[in-house]
Design an enzyme around this catalytic site. Sequence first.
Site, PDB file in Angstrom:
ATOM      1  N   ASP A 160      48.674  31.835  47.471  1.00 30.82           N
ATOM      2  CA  ASP A 160      49.327  30.581  47.866  1.00 30.82           C
ATOM      3  C   ASP A 160      50.851  30.729  47.774  1.00 30.82           C
ATOM      4  OD1 ASP A 160      46.675  29.217  47.854  1.00 30.82           O
ATOM      5  OD2 ASP A 160      46.816  29.692  45.730  1.00 30.82           O
ATOM      6  N   HIS A 188      43.922  26.244  42.733  1.00 29.15           N
ATOM      7  CA  HIS A 188      43.822  26.979  44.001  1.00 29.15           C
ATOM      8  C   HIS A 188      42.835  26.230  44.884  1.00 29.15           C
ATOM      9  CE1 HIS A 188      43.500  29.987  47.063  1.00 29.15           C
ATOM     10  NE2 HIS A 188      42.190  30.036  46.885  1.00 29.15           N
TER      11      HIS A 188
HETATM   12  P1  NAD Z   1      32.277  38.486  50.222  1.00 24.79           P
HETATM   13  O1  NAD Z   1      31.124  37.552  50.390  1.00 24.79           O
HETATM   14  O2  NAD Z   1      32.662  39.410  51.327  1.00 24.79           O
HETATM   15  O3  NAD Z   1      32.015  39.388  48.937  1.00 24.79           O
HETATM   16  C1  NAD Z   1      31.595  38.883  47.720  1.00 24.79           C
HETATM   17  C2  NAD Z   1      30.825  39.975  47.027  1.00 24.79           C
HETATM   18  O4  NAD Z   1      30.522  39.527  45.719  1.00 24.79           O
HETATM   19  C3  NAD Z   1      29.491  40.320  47.698  1.00 24.79           C
HETATM   20  O5  NAD Z   1      29.446  41.715  47.961  1.00 24.79           O
HETATM   21  C4  NAD Z   1      28.454  39.888  46.682  1.00 24.79           C
HETATM   22  O6  NAD Z   1      27.318  40.750  46.671  1.00 24.79           O
HETATM   23  C5  NAD Z   1      29.257  40.018  45.381  1.00 24.79           C
HETATM   24  N1  NAD Z   1      28.717  39.273  44.259  1.00 24.79           N
HETATM   25  C6  NAD Z   1      28.126  38.058  44.262  1.00 24.79           C
HETATM   26  N2  NAD Z   1      27.708  37.744  43.025  1.00 24.79           N
HETATM   27  C7  NAD Z   1      28.060  38.772  42.222  1.00 24.79           C
HETATM   28  C8  NAD Z   1      27.893  39.043  40.849  1.00 24.79           C
HETATM   29  N3  NAD Z   1      27.244  38.181  40.053  1.00 24.79           N
HETATM   30  N4  NAD Z   1      28.364  40.198  40.351  1.00 24.79           N
HETATM   31  C9  NAD Z   1      28.993  41.077  41.144  1.00 24.79           C
HETATM   32  N5  NAD Z   1      29.172  40.892  42.475  1.00 24.79           N
HETATM   33  C10 NAD Z   1      28.722  39.745  43.000  1.00 24.79           C
HETATM   34  O7  NAD Z   1      33.492  37.578  49.780  1.00 24.79           O
HETATM   35  P2  NAD Z   1      35.057  37.940  49.771  1.00 24.79           P
HETATM   36  O8  NAD Z   1      35.629  37.625  51.100  1.00 24.79           O
HETATM   37  O9  NAD Z   1      35.256  39.302  49.201  1.00 24.79           O
HETATM   38  O10 NAD Z   1      35.602  36.808  48.765  1.00 24.79           O
HETATM   39  C11 NAD Z   1      35.236  36.826  47.419  1.00 24.79           C
HETATM   40  C12 NAD Z   1      35.661  35.546  46.725  1.00 24.79           C
HETATM   41  O11 NAD Z   1      37.069  35.412  46.741  1.00 24.79           O
HETATM   42  C13 NAD Z   1      35.126  34.255  47.368  1.00 24.79           C
HETATM   43  O12 NAD Z   1      34.743  33.375  46.319  1.00 24.79           O
HETATM   44  C14 NAD Z   1      36.344  33.693  48.084  1.00 24.79           C
HETATM   45  O13 NAD Z   1      36.257  32.296  48.251  1.00 24.79           O
HETATM   46  C15 NAD Z   1      37.417  34.073  47.103  1.00 24.79           C
HETATM   47  N6  NAD Z   1      38.790  34.063  47.601  1.00 24.79           N
HETATM   48  C16 NAD Z   1      39.763  33.631  46.744  1.00 24.79           C
HETATM   49  C17 NAD Z   1      41.087  33.625  47.132  1.00 24.79           C
HETATM   50  C18 NAD Z   1      42.177  33.164  46.200  1.00 24.79           C
HETATM   51  O14 NAD Z   1      43.329  33.075  46.637  1.00 24.79           O
HETATM   52  N7  NAD Z   1      41.916  32.871  44.918  1.00 24.79           N
HETATM   53  C19 NAD Z   1      41.422  34.043  48.427  1.00 24.79           C
HETATM   54  C20 NAD Z   1      40.415  34.499  49.270  1.00 24.79           C
HETATM   55  C21 NAD Z   1      39.093  34.502  48.859  1.00 24.79           C
HETATM   56  C1  LMR Z   2      41.893  31.277  50.519  1.00 26.84           C
HETATM   57  O1  LMR Z   2      42.788  30.619  49.965  1.00 26.84           O
HETATM   58  O2  LMR Z   2      42.114  32.002  51.499  1.00 26.84           O
HETATM   59  C2  LMR Z   2      40.472  31.191  50.015  1.00 26.84           C
HETATM   60  O3  LMR Z   2      40.447  30.702  48.709  1.00 26.84           O
HETATM   61  C3  LMR Z   2      39.641  30.368  50.928  1.00 26.84           C
HETATM   62  C4  LMR Z   2      38.181  30.395  50.562  1.00 26.84           C
HETATM   63  O4  LMR Z   2      37.602  29.294  50.523  1.00 26.84           O
HETATM   64  O5  LMR Z   2      37.621  31.488  50.340  1.00 26.84           O
END
Ligand code: NAD
Ligand code: LMR
Length: 325
Positions: A160, A188
Site C-alpha cells: 500500500d 490492509h
Molecule cells: P495463491 O492462491 O496463488 O497461493 C496461496 C498458496 O498458499 C497456495 O499454493 C496454497 O496451497 C497455499 N496454502 C494454503 N493454505 C496453506 C497452509 N495452511 N500452509 C501452507 N500453504 C498454504 O495466492 P497468492 O496470490 O500467492 O496470495 C497469497 C495471499 O496473499 C492471499 O491471501 C492474498 O490475498 C494475499 N495478498 C496480500 C497482499 C498484501 O499486501 N498484504 C497483497 C497481495 C496478496
Molecule cells: C492486494 O492489496 O493486492 C491484496 O491484498 C488483494 C487481495 O485481496 O488479495
Amino acid sequence: MAQTPVKVTVTGAAGQIGYALLFRIASGQLLGADVPVKLSLLEIPQAVKAAAGTAMELDDCAFPLLSGIEVTDDANKAFDGASVALLVGARPRTAGMERGDLLQANGGIFGPQGKAINDNAADDIRVLVVGNPANTNALIAQQHAPDVPAERFTAMTRLDHNRALSQLAAKLQVPVTEIKKMTIWGNHSATQYPDLFHAEVGGKIAAEQVDEAWLRDTFIPTVAKRGAAIIEARGASSAASAANAAIDHVFDWVNGTEWTSAAIPSDGSYGVPEGIISSFPVASRDGKWEIIQGLEIDAFSRERIDASVRELEEERTAVRELGLI
Ligand code: NAD
Ligand code: LMR
C-alpha cells in the site's frame, strides 16, 4: 569463515506470490547480497509437488547465496531454526463466504503456524504476514506464540505504501525518490488511510501540493482499492508487487530505515488500542521497528485512522468470539 546461512521459511510457496518471491530471496535481495540463505517451502499436501517443482527451478539458477532448500507440509519442520518467516499461504474468501467463515478458516492456518513458530523457530525469528486478512492473521499467529516477543509479528502494508508513492509521483510528475515520509495507517483493507499530510515532496508537505478533492476522492480510494483493481484487471491478485513489498519490508526491518509503513503491534501510540496489529509510520533501528512519534494528526486524518482502527478492533473481537485467540 563463511557466514552461517539464515533460514527463511515461506508458506504458500507454490502460490503466485511464492513464485515471485523465492527467486528474489535466493538471489540475496531479502537480507543482503552477502548473506547466504536456506529456504524452507511450506505447503499443504496437495501443493507440495508444485512447490518441489519450484525448488527444482531454484536449483537450476545456481544462486551463489542459496545453501539449501527443503519442501514440506510439516509446519514444525518448516519453521525449525527459521530466522525469517513469510506467511503467505492463506484461505482466500470465496463466493458466499461470510467474514466469520473467512476468519475461522484462517484461524485454522495461522494459529497452528504461530504455535509451530513458537516451538521451533530461532530466537531471532521475524514474522511477516502477507496472507489476508493480514493484520488479523498476524494477531492470531502472535497469540499462539507466547514465547516469541510480540513485536516480531508484523503484517504487510508496504505494498500500500509503495502504491501511494507511485500514485503521488505520477500526479506531481516527480520521481518516487523525491517523496519522503509517506505513511499508511490502519488495516490492509479498503479502510486503510494513506496520509499525505506528513509526506513530503521536495521538502514540502505533499497535501499542500495537490488539491483536496484529488486527495480525498482520487488518491485515497485509488490506493485503498488498488488490490481489487488489480484482481479485476489480472483475474488474480497482485503477486509480483506483493512479493516486492515483502522483500522491502524484511530488508528494511533487518537493515534499517528512517521512515516507511508497516503493520506492527500497537503500543497505544496515536490512540490505536494496544495490541492491535495496525499500520504506522515506522523507522527501523538495530533490527527493531519503532513507531515514529510526535506527528500532529488533524481532524481529517483522525477520522480516517479511527475508521480503519475500528475495523481492526472488530476483527479482533470476532476472532476472540470465535475462540481463535
Ligand atoms: P495463491 O492462491 O496463488 O497461493 C496461496 C498458496 O498458499 C497456495 O499454493 C496454497 O496451497 C497455499 N496454502 C494454503 N493454505 C496453506 C497452509 N495452511 N500452509 C501452507 N500453504 C498454504 O495466492 P497468492 O496470490 O500467492 O496470495 C497469497 C495471499 O496473499 C492471499 O491471501 C492474498 O490475498 C494475499 N495478498 C496480500 C497482499 C498484501 O499486501 N498484504 C497483497 C497481495 C496478496
Ligand atoms: C492486494 O492489496 O493486492 C491484496 O491484498 C488483494 C487481495 O485481496 O488479495
